[in-house]
Design an enzyme around this catalytic site. Structure first.
Site, PDB file in Angstrom:
ATOM      1  N   SER A 147     -11.254  -8.050 -10.764  1.00  0.00           N
ATOM      2  CA  SER A 147     -12.194  -7.226 -11.063  1.00  0.00           C
ATOM      3  C   SER A 147     -12.132  -6.307 -12.543  1.00  0.00           C
ATOM      4  O   SER A 147     -10.953  -6.099 -13.024  1.00  0.00           O
ATOM      5  CB  SER A 147     -12.529  -6.078 -10.009  1.00  0.00           C
ATOM      6  OG  SER A 147     -13.530  -5.178 -10.434  1.00  0.00           O
ATOM      7  N   SER A 148     -13.528  -5.883 -12.990  1.00  0.00           N
ATOM      8  CA  SER A 148     -13.200  -5.106 -14.186  1.00  0.00           C
ATOM      9  C   SER A 148     -13.583  -3.613 -13.824  1.00  0.00           C
ATOM     10  O   SER A 148     -13.776  -2.663 -14.788  1.00  0.00           O
ATOM     11  CB  SER A 148     -14.195  -5.420 -15.421  1.00  0.00           C
ATOM     12  OG  SER A 148     -13.991  -6.880 -15.780  1.00  0.00           O
TER      13      SER A 148
ATOM     14  N   THR B 180     -20.064  -2.523  -5.960  1.00  0.00           N
ATOM     15  CA  THR B 180     -20.954  -3.721  -6.432  1.00  0.00           C
ATOM     16  C   THR B 180     -21.232  -4.858  -5.452  1.00  0.00           C
ATOM     17  O   THR B 180     -20.259  -4.962  -4.463  1.00  0.00           O
ATOM     18  CB  THR B 180     -20.353  -4.461  -7.572  1.00  0.00           C
ATOM     19  OG1 THR B 180     -21.280  -5.263  -8.317  1.00  0.00           O
ATOM     20  CG2 THR B 180     -18.952  -4.982  -7.504  1.00  0.00           C
TER      21      THR B 180
ATOM     22  N   GLN C   4     -19.170 -12.287  -4.891  1.00  0.00           N
ATOM     23  CA  GLN C   4     -17.762 -11.614  -5.688  1.00  0.00           C
ATOM     24  C   GLN C   4     -16.915 -12.966  -5.990  1.00  0.00           C
ATOM     25  O   GLN C   4     -15.922 -12.796  -6.534  1.00  0.00           O
ATOM     26  CB  GLN C   4     -17.036 -10.526  -4.844  1.00  0.00           C
ATOM     27  CG  GLN C   4     -16.627  -9.431  -5.836  1.00  0.00           C
ATOM     28  CD  GLN C   4     -17.553  -8.687  -6.482  1.00  0.00           C
ATOM     29  OE1 GLN C   4     -17.896  -8.489  -7.811  1.00  0.00           O
ATOM     30  NE2 GLN C   4     -18.484  -7.876  -5.663  1.00  0.00           N
TER      31      GLN C   4
ATOM     32  N   THR D 278       0.832  -1.146   0.061  1.00  0.00           N
ATOM     33  CA  THR D 278       0.098  -0.010  -0.062  1.00  0.00           C
ATOM     34  C   THR D 278       0.870   1.317   0.074  1.00  0.00           C
ATOM     35  O   THR D 278       2.055   1.282   0.187  1.00  0.00           O
ATOM     36  CB  THR D 278      -0.836   0.186   1.245  1.00  0.00           C
ATOM     37  OG1 THR D 278      -0.042   0.036   2.339  1.00  0.00           O
ATOM     38  CG2 THR D 278      -1.865  -0.960   1.379  1.00  0.00           C
TER      39      THR D 278
HETATM   40  N1  GLY Z   1     -18.074  -7.954 -10.067  1.00  0.00           N
HETATM   41  C1  GLY Z   1     -17.893  -7.612 -11.190  1.00  0.00           C
HETATM   42  C2  GLY Z   1     -16.409  -6.711 -11.301  1.00  0.00           C
HETATM   43  O1  GLY Z   1     -15.795  -6.500 -10.201  1.00  0.00           O
HETATM   44  O2  GLY Z   1     -15.792  -6.921 -12.517  1.00  0.00           O
END
Ligand code: GLY
Length: 566
Positions: A451-452, A398, A419, A380
């Site tokens: 993730s995207s 999300t 997730q 970090t």
């Molecule tokens: N859960 C979709 C993403 O984080 O890409």
């Protein structure tokens, strides 16, 4: 870019952009708003969340307060997309000019293991998508708490107030929400805590117009408002999760919550035609591949290409980037992610494989220079920031797919994420988005799934001129790229930049998705060039705020209105 101004007056201005999954909006309708005095702007996918942010701004809050207020409100009115049971990435430009990338991505529980979803040699995808095994340890609360402590102007209670009121007093669910409930009814009914909130006494989904009241979520928010993240990670909430998990063969324990840390990542910075693009690095693939695609496109003068050629080279660049994504990307604490994926030299070598007269059928991942030694940070960084004005925020948050794991932990009102499905549960086998991955994104205890999400800031001469991001799995990356090339290269006003027909290519499957709004001529031309065309859409959910000579322009996905008018 003609409609962006240097921000001489930025000290007195703040702007906010909150992103979450699904549907959308435009400035006139309350999804995206600018304060009357022009001091701040907000764009979300939900007018009630935007209103929560505006209320907090009216009380003297700044963009940090407003962003968190919107995120909390989204957890109430848009809980199928995001909430405190999920994760987020935030890129924050603090008022003093520093930028931080805050990683609130979920972690796998310490009892997780590489093959936890493999049953009798077969991957059981249901387990990574629904129920007790699908969730990681939620991280959003840690990020929101940090942001408020660090840069908020108001007391935490004031920031939570609008969301608490929404949860306590309820809100009328709209047709789209009701449709989501109906679509997911059978799975929601499997979990008593969920059914109690989202279904009626007969186990039927609430219809449009029903006033959804969430007293338990309100109680949880009140505790968070009073006690902060400690209540979540060290206190009562973690206890309740463990209790439910143990009773349902889940793996999450109180100790996982106690161990959870928000991480500060080094933002991914790249240059595109005189602008600096600041994105989110691993464990998001967003920042890396937005930068990589733009770098590849930099070899082409998009303004001199025909529309067909422009869409074609953009698709080819997407394909190259997603091939690299599948091979290289994962949590940098566990996988070696080469920094040179975003080098301009590497991009230039990839751009040579793109021909204007046909598609490249043999795309596989490449190997950037020093791939074995020059890697994305595994540590970090900390940058001290003070002051309130001039904050720019991009949060993507999300619970993954609709209502996450479909579990609401009884007594908390909290929708748990799913997730864990973003891990490559079996290398080579696609996840819910059709994305394949390698060992780099395999499951391990404490690891963050790839993730995207691509919260992005655009800077000119060191000052922010735009904040943007999107929802929609891997299309997040390609939506952000297209918003940027449409504004920077084509100089389209923001609303038009977001309205233009979108494409998406993610290497596997080898298909070029094109929105139905595109002309037949474009579709036919791309087909002739060898693309395997698939219809899509309308799709996407991009929120963006730019600073122009008229001041802030806030736009939330123009396709939302179309959908709502159905
Ligand atoms: N859960 C979709 C993403 O984080 O890409």
């Amino acid at each position: 870019m003609r409609h962006f101004l240097p921000l001489k007056v930025l000290q007195l201005m703040v702007t906010v952009c909150v992103f979450c999954s699904a549907v959308v909006c435009a400035e006139m309708t309350g999804y995206a708003r600018v304060t009357q005095d022009g001091r701040a702007a907000v764009a979300t996918v939900q007018p009630r969340a935007t209103e929560a942010a505006m209320a907090v701004l009216a009380e003297g809050g700044n963009a940090i307060d407003a962003a968190v207020a919107a995120a909390l409100a989204l957890g109430v009115v848009d809980g199928h997309n995001s909430g405190i049971g999920g994760g987020c990435f935030a890129v924050v430009h603090w008022a003093d000019g520093t930028i931080e990338a805050l990683d609130g991505r979920e972690t796998a529980p310490m009892l997780a293991s590489r093959d936890m979803y493999v049953v009798d040699g077969q991957l059981n995808r249901e387990l990574s998508r629904t129920g007790a095994l699908a969730s990681g340890i939620p991280g959003s609360v840690a990020v929101y708490d940090y942001m408020l402590k660090k840069g908020g102007a108001l007391k935490r209670e004031a920031v939570y107030r609008p969301a608490i009121a929404l949860a306590e007093q309820g809100f009328a669910i709209d047709q789209i929400y009701a449709e989501r409930l109906a679509r997911n009814r059978d799975v929601l009914a499997r979990f008593s805590g969920t059914a109690e909130v989202l279904l009626d006494d007969n186990g039927q989904p609430w219809p449009a117009g029903h006033k959804l009241v969430q007293p338990e979520l309100a109680k949880t928010y009140k505790q968070l408002a009073q006690q902060g993240a400690e209540y979540f990670y060290q206190g009562e909430l973690a206890k309740r999760v463990e209790l439910w998990m143990k009773a349902n063969n889940g793996l999450i324990r109180q100790s996982d919550f106690a161990r959870y840390q928000m991480l500060k990542r080094t933002p991914v910075r790249s240059q595109y035609r005189g602008y600096e693009v600041v994105g989110f690095g691993p464990p998001s693939s967003g920042g890396v591949h937005v930068a990589q695609i733009l770098n590849i496109l930099q070899s082409f003068d998009l303004t001199k290409l025909s529309e067909l050629q422009r869409y074609h080279v953009t698709a080819e660049a997407m394909k190259l980037a997603f091939a690299d994504r599948a091979f290289w990307l994962g949590d940098p604490a566990f996988a070696d992610v080469p920094k040179n994926l975003i080098s301009e030299t590497y991009a230039a070598s990839l751009s040579k494989t793109i021909a204007l007269d046909g598609t490249n059928k043999a795309v596989t991942h490449g190997t950037p220079a020093k791939a074995e030694i020059n890697l994305f940070d595994k540590h970090t960084t900390h940058i001290a920031v003070a002051d309130k004005a001039g904050n720019w925020v991009a949060i993507t948050t999300t619970v993954n797919t609709d209502f996450g794991s479909k579990v609401i932990i009884p007594g908390t009102g909290m929708v748990m994420n799913n997730q864990m499905d973003d891990f490559a549960a079996q290398p080579g086998v696609p996840n819910v988005y059709g994305l394949v991955g390698s060992e780099a994104n395999g499951i391990a205890p404490g690891k963050r799934p790839l993730s995207s999400m691509s919260p992005t800031l655009l800077l000119k001469d060191g000052r922010p001129v735009m904040t943007l991001g999107a929802a929609g799995g891997p299309t997040i990356i390609t939506q952000v790229v297209q918003a940027l090339i449409n504004t920077i290269d084509l100089q389209l006003p923001l609303a038009q930049a977001l309205s233009a027909a979108r494409i998406h290519h993610q290497w596997r499957p080898d298909a070029l998705y094109l929105e139905k709004s595109a002309s037949l001529e474009l579709r036919g031309g791309l087909h002739k060039l060898g693309h395997n065309m698939k219809d899509l859409g309308p799709y996407g959910s991009t929120q963006a705020i730019a600073f122009t000579k008229e001041g802030f322009v806030a736009v939330s996905e123009p396709r939302l209105e179309q959908r709502n008018r159905r």
